[in-house]
Every structure is written in structure tokens, then in C-alpha cells.
Design a protein around this motif. Structure first.
Motif, mmCIF file in Angstrom:
data_model
loop_
_atom_site.group_PDB
_atom_site.id
_atom_site.type_symbol
_atom_site.label_atom_id
_atom_site.label_comp_id
_atom_site.label_asym_id
_atom_site.label_seq_id
_atom_site.Cartn_x
_atom_site.Cartn_y
_atom_site.Cartn_z
ATOM 1 N N ALA A 239 80.537 52.317 -0.357
ATOM 2 C CA ALA A 239 80.354 53.237 0.764
ATOM 3 C C ALA A 239 79.207 54.205 0.496
ATOM 4 C CB ALA A 239 81.644 54.013 1.017
ATOM 5 N N GLY A 240 78.568 54.624 1.583
ATOM 6 C CA GLY A 240 77.486 55.583 1.471
ATOM 7 C C GLY A 240 76.827 55.804 2.806
ATOM 8 N N ILE A 241 75.808 56.650 2.805
ATOM 9 C CA ILE A 241 75.057 56.916 4.030
ATOM 10 C C ILE A 241 73.615 56.460 3.823
ATOM 11 C CG2 ILE A 241 74.149 58.675 5.610
ATOM 12 C CD1 ILE A 241 76.661 60.309 5.046
ATOM 13 N N MET A 242 73.170 55.562 4.698
ATOM 14 C CA MET A 242 71.773 55.154 4.701
ATOM 15 C C MET A 242 71.019 56.180 5.524
ATOM 16 S SD MET A 242 71.665 51.062 5.231
ATOM 17 C CE MET A 242 73.260 50.271 5.218
ATOM 18 N N GLU A 243 70.063 56.846 4.920
ATOM 19 C CA GLU A 243 69.260 57.827 5.632
ATOM 20 C C GLU A 243 67.954 57.183 6.079
ATOM 21 O OE1 GLU A 243 68.864 61.440 3.399
ATOM 22 O OE2 GLU A 243 71.029 61.700 3.221
ATOM 23 N N ASP A 244 67.153 57.953 6.800
ATOM 24 C CA ASP A 244 65.828 57.496 7.226
ATOM 25 C C ASP A 244 65.905 56.228 8.074
ATOM 26 O OD1 ASP A 244 63.113 57.890 7.420
ATOM 27 O OD2 ASP A 244 62.642 56.727 5.625
ATOM 28 N N VAL A 245 66.854 56.212 9.016
ATOM 29 C CA VAL A 245 67.038 55.097 9.939
ATOM 30 C C VAL A 245 66.396 55.487 11.272
ATOM 31 C CG1 VAL A 245 68.682 53.592 11.110
ATOM 32 C CG2 VAL A 245 69.233 54.509 8.828
ATOM 33 N N VAL A 246 65.455 54.688 11.749
ATOM 34 C CA VAL A 246 64.775 55.018 13.003
ATOM 35 C C VAL A 246 65.524 54.395 14.176
ATOM 36 C CG1 VAL A 246 63.138 53.082 12.925
ATOM 37 C CG2 VAL A 246 62.539 55.144 14.183
ATOM 38 N N VAL A 247 65.684 55.190 15.234
ATOM 39 C CA VAL A 247 66.312 54.715 16.466
ATOM 40 C C VAL A 247 65.216 54.171 17.368
ATOM 41 C CG1 VAL A 247 67.605 55.397 18.530
ATOM 42 C CG2 VAL A 247 68.193 56.394 16.298
ATOM 43 N N ARG A 248 65.428 52.961 17.888
ATOM 44 C CA ARG A 248 64.476 52.339 18.816
ATOM 45 C C ARG A 248 65.222 52.066 20.114
ATOM 46 N NH1 ARG A 248 61.888 47.470 15.771
ATOM 47 N NH2 ARG A 248 60.666 47.424 17.666
ATOM 48 N N VAL A 249 64.708 52.601 21.215
ATOM 49 C CA VAL A 249 65.404 52.519 22.497
ATOM 50 C C VAL A 249 64.578 51.721 23.503
ATOM 51 C CG1 VAL A 249 66.403 53.844 24.407
ATOM 52 C CG2 VAL A 249 66.523 54.743 22.066
ATOM 53 N N SER A 250 65.231 50.733 24.130
ATOM 54 C CA SER A 250 64.579 49.934 25.169
ATOM 55 C C SER A 250 65.645 49.260 26.015
ATOM 56 C CB SER A 250 63.680 48.866 24.542
ATOM 57 O OG SER A 250 63.220 47.956 25.532
ATOM 58 N N PRO B 95 68.943 52.507 26.631
ATOM 59 C CA PRO B 95 68.970 53.920 27.009
ATOM 60 C C PRO B 95 70.396 54.443 27.211
ATOM 61 C CG PRO B 95 67.206 52.817 28.172
ATOM 62 C CD PRO B 95 67.990 51.735 27.473
ATOM 63 N N ALA B 96 71.269 53.615 27.793
ATOM 64 C CA ALA B 96 72.666 54.040 28.005
ATOM 65 C C ALA B 96 73.374 54.249 26.669
ATOM 66 C CB ALA B 96 73.410 53.007 28.853
ATOM 67 N N ASP B 97 73.145 53.351 25.695
ATOM 68 C CA ASP B 97 73.747 53.501 24.363
ATOM 69 C C ASP B 97 73.222 54.762 23.681
ATOM 70 O OD1 ASP B 97 75.249 51.107 24.421
ATOM 71 O OD2 ASP B 97 73.539 49.939 23.686
ATOM 72 N N ALA B 98 71.913 54.992 23.780
ATOM 73 C CA ALA B 98 71.312 56.169 23.150
ATOM 74 C C ALA B 98 71.918 57.451 23.720
ATOM 75 C CB ALA B 98 69.794 56.156 23.341
ATOM 76 N N GLU B 99 72.105 57.472 25.023
ATOM 77 C CA GLU B 99 72.720 58.647 25.657
ATOM 78 C C GLU B 99 74.153 58.816 25.175
ATOM 79 O OE1 GLU B 99 73.732 60.426 30.085
ATOM 80 O OE2 GLU B 99 72.299 58.769 29.911
ATOM 81 N N LYS B 100 74.884 57.715 25.107
ATOM 82 C CA LYS B 100 76.277 57.759 24.648
ATOM 83 C C LYS B 100 76.372 58.279 23.216
ATOM 84 C CE LYS B 100 78.452 53.953 23.403
ATOM 85 N NZ LYS B 100 79.101 52.630 23.416
ATOM 86 N N PHE B 101 75.432 57.852 22.352
ATOM 87 C CA PHE B 101 75.449 58.271 20.955
ATOM 88 C C PHE B 101 74.768 59.617 20.724
ATOM 89 C CE2 PHE B 101 75.382 53.499 19.677
ATOM 90 C CZ PHE B 101 76.749 53.404 19.887
ATOM 91 N N GLY B 102 74.083 60.148 21.759
ATOM 92 C CA GLY B 102 73.408 61.432 21.632
ATOM 93 C C GLY B 102 72.166 61.380 20.765
ATOM 94 N N VAL B 103 71.432 60.242 20.841
ATOM 95 C CA VAL B 103 70.204 60.091 20.064
ATOM 96 C C VAL B 103 69.063 59.705 20.992
ATOM 97 C CG1 VAL B 103 71.395 59.495 17.918
ATOM 98 C CG2 VAL B 103 70.738 57.665 19.502
ATOM 99 N N ALA B 104 67.842 59.806 20.481
ATOM 100 C CA ALA B 104 66.660 59.513 21.289
ATOM 101 C C ALA B 104 65.753 58.513 20.573
ATOM 102 C CB ALA B 104 65.882 60.802 21.553
ATOM 103 N N ASP B 105 64.864 57.889 21.339
ATOM 104 C CA ASP B 105 63.900 56.945 20.785
ATOM 105 C C ASP B 105 63.060 57.630 19.706
ATOM 106 O OD1 ASP B 105 62.568 54.402 20.747
ATOM 107 O OD2 ASP B 105 60.888 55.307 21.822
ATOM 108 N N LYS B 106 62.902 56.964 18.586
ATOM 109 C CA LYS B 106 62.128 57.412 17.412
ATOM 110 C C LYS B 106 62.829 58.498 16.594
ATOM 111 C CE LYS B 106 58.773 54.586 18.333
ATOM 112 N NZ LYS B 106 58.775 53.309 17.641
ATOM 113 N N MET C 165 85.808 55.129 16.583
ATOM 114 C CA MET C 165 84.854 56.165 16.951
ATOM 115 C C MET C 165 83.800 55.595 17.896
ATOM 116 S SD MET C 165 84.057 58.425 13.629
ATOM 117 C CE MET C 165 85.051 57.949 12.242
ATOM 118 N N GLY C 166 83.278 56.427 18.778
ATOM 119 C CA GLY C 166 82.331 55.989 19.790
ATOM 120 C C GLY C 166 80.909 55.831 19.292
ATOM 121 N N ASN C 167 80.629 56.264 18.058
ATOM 122 C CA ASN C 167 79.244 56.184 17.566
ATOM 123 C C ASN C 167 79.102 55.101 16.488
ATOM 124 O OD1 ASN C 167 80.789 57.587 15.752
ATOM 125 N ND2 ASN C 167 79.250 59.139 15.307
ATOM 126 N N GLN C 168 79.838 54.009 16.640
ATOM 127 C CA GLN C 168 79.769 52.882 15.715
ATOM 128 C C GLN C 168 78.794 51.829 16.234
ATOM 129 O OE1 GLN C 168 82.160 51.970 12.942
ATOM 130 N NE2 GLN C 168 82.515 54.154 12.826
#
Length: 193
Positions: free
Chosen positions: A151-162, A127-138, A1-4
Motif C-alpha cells: 500500500a502507498g500513495i502514488m504522487e505526481d499523477v496528471v489528470v487528463r480530461v476529454s 468531464p463528468a468524471d472530473a467534476e464528480k471527483f473534483g479535479v481538473a484537466d492537467k 468511495m466515489g473517488n475510486q
């Protein structure tokens, strides 16, 4: 998958100011690079310190370079309990009003009034990775972890883009144990809510 994204475990460590580095290791001391880390320009050092709180201390804590404007100590919640410190969960650099501790080196010690935190789980992206994954800074996302036996889902994960980042998720040792993360593990970024 592309969002790994690779999941890396960040053990207890600290970043030192130039002033605190000299207090702990001696006048004119410079950090000794041991190995480069995944984030460009960041490295683990040969230097180690002891961190102490009202209930106990932890020896052999890694120093990361390069020096920073302000000293910051990052521990797990388990570490904070062992030290007897109530540490807030914060993004790196957000230390205003955080906990204090004593940092002990071979040449001296430093009492920091604030700067000890539990690092909020986060993902570094360009920024290119964020665009590819469809997410934004913060943006706050989840990360699905599979094939670990926990297995599980970790929630409350902040995206940091630079532009200066390399794609990687960082979690602490408590989180790694809870999700069975060891070795080279990838997680899937998922949108929440």
C-alpha cells in the motif's frame, strides 16, 4: 468511495505513423486489430516490432492502433536502462527533445530521432468524471493504493480530461510492481498539498 478509479498497467508499446508502419511492415500494410483497449478507439494489434538502443534490444513490442501523426515508443525506466537509453518521463504526445531509438519490423527499420519516452502516470477522465471527483484537466493528484501488500500513495499523477476518454489510471510495469498492482485494482484519488 466515489473517488475510486481502476488502475491499469500499460506495458511497453508503440504508436506508429502511417509512413513508419509501411517502412516496417511493407507498402499498403494496415494494422490488424487484436483487441480493444479501455480507451475508446484504441486497440492492441497483432503486429510486433523490436526496439533497439546502444546497449541492447527488446523483441515482441506491441503496436497500438490507430496510426498517429508521429511515431511514439513508451517503455519503463527498466526497459530504457536495458536499451542503454536515457528516456524522459513525459505525458503521451510530448516527445519534443525526447530520446531516439531504432524500430525494427519484418520489412525494414526506422531510426527515430525522438519519440521514446517513459509515460508519466496519469488518469483519463471524462468531464463528468472530473467534476464528480473534483479535479481538473492537467491537475496533479495522488492515488492511494491499498490491499495489495504494498500500500502507498502514488504522487505526481496528471489528470487528463476529454469527452473521448473512459475513466482509468495508467501506470507502467515498474510502478505496478512497486505497488503490487495486479488484476482488478482500484485507487483512491487524493488531493495533494
Amino acid at each position: 468511495m466515489g473517488n475510486q478509479v481502476i488502475i491499469e498497467v500499460s506495458a511497453r508499446h508503440l504508436h506508429l505513423s502511417a509512413e513508419d508502419l509501411e517502412t516496417l511492415f511493407g507498402k499498403g500494410h494496415e494494422l490488424t486489430r487484436r483487441k480493444d483497449l479501455s480507451q475508446p478507439g484504441q486497440y492492441a494489434c497483432e503486429e510486433r516490432v523490436e526496439i533497439a538502443g546502444p546497449k541492447g534490444s527488446i523483441k515482441g513490442v506491441s503496436v497500438l492502433g490507430p496510426v498517429r501523426p508521429v511515431t511514439q515508443v513508451e517503455v519503463s525506466l527498466t526497459d530504457a536502462r536495458a536499451l542503454g537509453i536515457t528516456a524522459p518521463i513525459r505525458e503521451s504526445g510530448q516527445i519534443t527533445g525526447s530520446a531516439g531509438c531504432t524500430v525494427i519490423g519484418p520489412a525494414g527499420k526506422v531510426e527515430i530521432k525522438e519519440g521514446l519516452i517513459v509515460a508519466k502516470r496519469h488518469i483519463h477522465l471524462t468531464p463528468a468524471d472530473a467534476e464528480k471527483f473534483g479535479v481538473a484537466d492537467k491537475e496533479i493528484v495522488g492515488v492511494k493504493v491499498a490491499a495489495t501488500g504494498r500500500a502507498g500513495i502514488m504522487e505526481d499523477v496528471v489528470v487528463r480530461v476529454s469527452e473521448s476518454f473512459s475513466a482509468a489510471m495508467h501506470i507502467d510495469t515498474d510502478e505496478a510492481q512497486a505497488f503490487g498492482v495486479a488484476g482488478q485494482i482500484y485507487g483512491e484519488i487524493v488531493k495533494l498539498g
